[in-house]
Design a protein around this motif. Structure first.
Motif, PDB file in Angstrom:
ATOM      1  N   ALA A  15      45.650 -28.524 -42.769  1.00  0.00           N
ATOM      2  CA  ALA A  15      46.842 -27.849 -42.259  1.00  0.00           C
ATOM      3  C   ALA A  15      47.195 -28.400 -40.882  1.00  0.00           C
ATOM      4  O   ALA A  15      46.317 -28.692 -40.068  1.00  0.00           O
ATOM      5  CB  ALA A  15      46.590 -26.349 -42.172  1.00  0.00           C
ATOM      6  N   THR A  16      48.478 -28.579 -40.645  1.00  0.00           N
ATOM      7  CA  THR A  16      48.943 -29.021 -39.333  1.00  0.00           C
ATOM      8  C   THR A  16      48.858 -27.865 -38.352  1.00  0.00           C
ATOM      9  O   THR A  16      49.364 -26.775 -38.620  1.00  0.00           O
ATOM     10  CB  THR A  16      50.396 -29.515 -39.416  1.00  0.00           C
ATOM     11  N   SER A  20      49.103 -27.449 -31.484  1.00  0.00           N
ATOM     12  CA  SER A  20      48.512 -28.611 -30.820  1.00  0.00           C
ATOM     13  C   SER A  20      49.396 -29.141 -29.697  1.00  0.00           C
ATOM     14  O   SER A  20      48.903 -29.734 -28.732  1.00  0.00           O
ATOM     15  CB  SER A  20      48.250 -29.723 -31.837  1.00  0.00           C
ATOM     16  N   LYS A  21      50.703 -28.913 -29.791  1.00  0.00           N
ATOM     17  CA  LYS A  21      51.615 -29.376 -28.749  1.00  0.00           C
ATOM     18  C   LYS A  21      51.361 -28.689 -27.409  1.00  0.00           C
ATOM     19  O   LYS A  21      51.766 -29.177 -26.357  1.00  0.00           O
ATOM     20  CB  LYS A  21      53.067 -29.154 -29.186  1.00  0.00           C
ATOM     21  N   PHE A  22      50.671 -27.536 -27.477  1.00  0.00           N
ATOM     22  CA  PHE A  22      50.401 -26.799 -26.244  1.00  0.00           C
ATOM     23  C   PHE A  22      49.033 -27.128 -25.643  1.00  0.00           C
ATOM     24  O   PHE A  22      48.654 -26.545 -24.621  1.00  0.00           O
ATOM     25  CB  PHE A  22      50.472 -25.291 -26.506  1.00  0.00           C
ATOM     26  N   ASP A  23      48.282 -28.030 -26.260  1.00  0.00           N
ATOM     27  CA  ASP A  23      46.917 -28.319 -25.802  1.00  0.00           C
ATOM     28  C   ASP A  23      46.843 -28.734 -24.334  1.00  0.00           C
ATOM     29  O   ASP A  23      45.944 -28.279 -23.612  1.00  0.00           O
ATOM     30  CB  ASP A  23      46.269 -29.380 -26.696  1.00  0.00           C
ATOM     31  N   PRO A  24      47.737 -29.590 -23.843  1.00  0.00           N
ATOM     32  CA  PRO A  24      47.657 -29.943 -22.416  1.00  0.00           C
ATOM     33  C   PRO A  24      47.824 -28.739 -21.493  1.00  0.00           C
ATOM     34  O   PRO A  24      47.110 -28.619 -20.487  1.00  0.00           O
ATOM     35  CB  PRO A  24      48.810 -30.947 -22.238  1.00  0.00           C
ATOM     36  N   LEU A  25      48.729 -27.840 -21.833  1.00  0.00           N
ATOM     37  CA  LEU A  25      48.934 -26.650 -21.015  1.00  0.00           C
ATOM     38  C   LEU A  25      47.727 -25.719 -21.103  1.00  0.00           C
ATOM     39  O   LEU A  25      47.310 -25.125 -20.102  1.00  0.00           O
ATOM     40  CB  LEU A  25      50.192 -25.916 -21.461  1.00  0.00           C
ATOM     41  N   ILE A  26      47.149 -25.590 -22.309  1.00  0.00           N
ATOM     42  CA  ILE A  26      45.950 -24.768 -22.476  1.00  0.00           C
ATOM     43  C   ILE A  26      44.819 -25.312 -21.619  1.00  0.00           C
ATOM     44  O   ILE A  26      44.108 -24.558 -20.930  1.00  0.00           O
ATOM     45  CB  ILE A  26      45.532 -24.716 -23.961  1.00  0.00           C
ATOM     46  N   ALA A  27      44.649 -26.634 -21.627  1.00  0.00           N
ATOM     47  CA  ALA A  27      43.592 -27.260 -20.829  1.00  0.00           C
ATOM     48  C   ALA A  27      43.830 -27.044 -19.339  1.00  0.00           C
ATOM     49  O   ALA A  27      42.887 -26.778 -18.574  1.00  0.00           O
ATOM     50  CB  ALA A  27      43.518 -28.755 -21.155  1.00  0.00           C
ATOM     51  N   GLN A  28      45.085 -27.176 -18.920  1.00  0.00           N
ATOM     52  CA  GLN A  28      45.405 -26.965 -17.502  1.00  0.00           C
ATOM     53  C   GLN A  28      45.098 -25.533 -17.080  1.00  0.00           C
ATOM     54  O   GLN A  28      44.520 -25.296 -16.009  1.00  0.00           O
ATOM     55  CB  GLN A  28      46.879 -27.287 -17.251  1.00  0.00           C
ATOM     56  N   ARG A  29      45.454 -24.574 -17.926  1.00  0.00           N
ATOM     57  CA  ARG A  29      45.205 -23.171 -17.603  1.00  0.00           C
ATOM     58  C   ARG A  29      43.717 -22.890 -17.532  1.00  0.00           C
ATOM     59  O   ARG A  29      43.237 -22.205 -16.618  1.00  0.00           O
ATOM     60  CB  ARG A  29      45.866 -22.280 -18.651  1.00  0.00           C
ATOM     61  N   GLU A  30      42.969 -23.417 -18.510  1.00  0.00           N
ATOM     62  CA  GLU A  30      41.518 -23.189 -18.519  1.00  0.00           C
ATOM     63  C   GLU A  30      40.857 -23.813 -17.301  1.00  0.00           C
ATOM     64  O   GLU A  30      39.934 -23.228 -16.713  1.00  0.00           O
ATOM     65  CB  GLU A  30      40.918 -23.749 -19.809  1.00  0.00           C
ATOM     66  N   ALA A  31      41.315 -24.988 -16.901  1.00  0.00           N
ATOM     67  CA  ALA A  31      40.741 -25.646 -15.722  1.00  0.00           C
ATOM     68  C   ALA A  31      41.032 -24.841 -14.458  1.00  0.00           C
ATOM     69  O   ALA A  31      40.180 -24.719 -13.569  1.00  0.00           O
ATOM     70  CB  ALA A  31      41.309 -27.067 -15.592  1.00  0.00           C
TER      71      ALA A  31
END
Length: 414
Positions: A15-16, A20-31
């Motif tokens: 499944a697509t 996944s398009k939000f992964d960079p923002l998720i990573a930034q928030r977690e960092a």
């Protein structure tokens, strides 16, 4: 391949992940959260005490990030009007304006807007976002051109996309760039120029007088969003267009009730003779439930009171001038050289330092907005301060001391 094999293959296909398009923002928030800073975008106000104070994280906090410019949220007459409408008409309309959703209160708030702006027509939406979405998408469609400032609000861009008009952005507040863009549009095409009186991130004012003149010379209609200037800027609080003497040359003014008016909702006022047809063709108006009776009652009362508050406007200007000068004197970098509105943007070196400064201010007992890209221009991180006419001289002094303490604690100032 047989149908059975095709079905098996389809079932086995991964499944697509549409997230996944939000992964960079998720990573930034977690960092960011990994550094130990509180999430600056999930603050909960446990109790609101007044237009300028609330209980946040168990302590009394000065509010400097609410857009409550004229302090109308606790006005006794406004609150009484809301109570009365709630008792008489109930909690909601359960229908759109073109069905069962038009009550006497909806007509009353539109009459108040017409009186406030001295215009022939007023149309109320459920939010300010929907006002831009609805008006822009309806009057500028496929084959038309919308020329807009590159720093325009998201609702303006979304209105362009919904209407399928060609979007032509120009450099922020650049009169020459606007003129060049207009000159490139095919002759005979429909043209709408969309401007804002006050831009919400830096608090800077548009040169509307010159821009409207350029637009009219090119045969364009003009829409001005006065969300952040209504009630405050201009001799009668009608906004930057009034202040610069060109309100009668503007075709449409968009505004919101969620800033100076102190409630929720949006509107458009206009003198265009065909304006009323929009009630039948504007989809965000036709297909949205109307505002609750208590909301339009508070809005109408607030708008009529804002017609007679020159002393509040004068005090808000004094607050803005004092805070701007004080922050500049402390060594903070600001979004404008001089105060231009009730918004003062304090620029931060980066997101991490901005979040640390935001948290340090909250620990001092001060709430401001942390704003970051892509909402901000030029990839800036900033602390956005929005002053209120109800802020006392003493509170402005406290705010400056809090900024000094937090700035030194985080290393933003020396």
């Amino acid at each position: 391949m047989t149908d059975a094999l095709r079905q098996t293959a389809d079932a086995d296909a991964p499944a697509t992940d549409l997230f996944s398009k939000f992964d960079p923002l998720i990573a930034q928030r977690e960092a960011l959260l990994a550094t130990g800073v509180k999430d600056p975008f999930s603050l909960v106000m446990e109790k609101v005490l007044s237009p300028t104070r609330a209980i946040c994280n168990g302590r009394e906090t000065i509010l400097l990030g609410t857009y409550n410019y004229m302090g109308m949220t606790f006005d006794p007459d406004v609150i009484a009007a809301g109570h009365e409408a709630l008792d008489e008409f109930g909690s909601g309309t359960t229908g759109s304006r073109v069905l069962n959703g038009t009550y006497v209160g909806h007509k009353a708030v539109e009459e108040a807007l017409k009186d406030f702006y001295a215009m022939d027509h007023a149309m109320v939406f459920s939010t300010g976002y929907q006002a831009n979405l609805g008006i822009i998408s309806t009057i500028a469609g496929k084959g038309d051109y919308v020329v807009l400032d590159i720093d325009s609000h998201a609702s303006i861009y979304d209105g362009c996309k919904m209407g399928d008009a060609e979007i032509v952005p120009f450099r922020h507040n650049d009169i020459g760039a606007l003129e060049k863009r207009l000159a490139r549009i095919p002759e005979g095409a429909g043209k709408l120029v969309v401007l804002e009186g006050v831009y919400s991130m830096l608090g800077d004012v548009a040169p509307l007088k010159e821009m409207v003149a350029v637009s009219k010379a090119a045969g364009a209609m003009v829409l001005v969003d006065e969300a952040h200037s209504m009630g405050f800027i201009g001799p009668n609080g009608r906004g930057v267009a009034e202040d610069q003497g060109i309100i009668d040359e503007v075709d449409f003014i968009i505004g919101t009730f969620s800033k100076s008016v102190g409630t929720v909702g949006g509107f458009c006022v206009s003198n265009h003779p065909k304006f009323e047809i929009l009630r039948l063709v504007c989809r965000p108006y036709v297909f949205t439930a109307s505002l609750p009776p208590s909301v339009v009652a508070t809005a109408a009362t607030s708008i009529r009171k804002l017609m007679h508050v020159p002393e509040k406007r004068a005090h808000l200007w004094e607050n803005s001038k004092r805070l701007h000068a004080g922050l500049k004197g402390l060594g903070f970098q600001l979004g404008t050289d001089v105060p231009q509105s009730a918004i003062i943007a304090v620029l931060m070196p980066d997101l991490e330092k901005g979040a640390a400064m935001w948290e340090a201010l909250l620990a001092e007992g001060l709430y401001v907005n942390l704003a970051r890209p892509p909402a901000t221009p030029a990839n800036m991180t900033l602390l956005r301060c929005s002053l209120c006419a109800a802020h006392s001289d003493e509170e402005v002094g406290q705010i400056l001391r809090m900024f000094e303490n937090a700035g030194k604690a985080t290393g933003v100032i020396g």
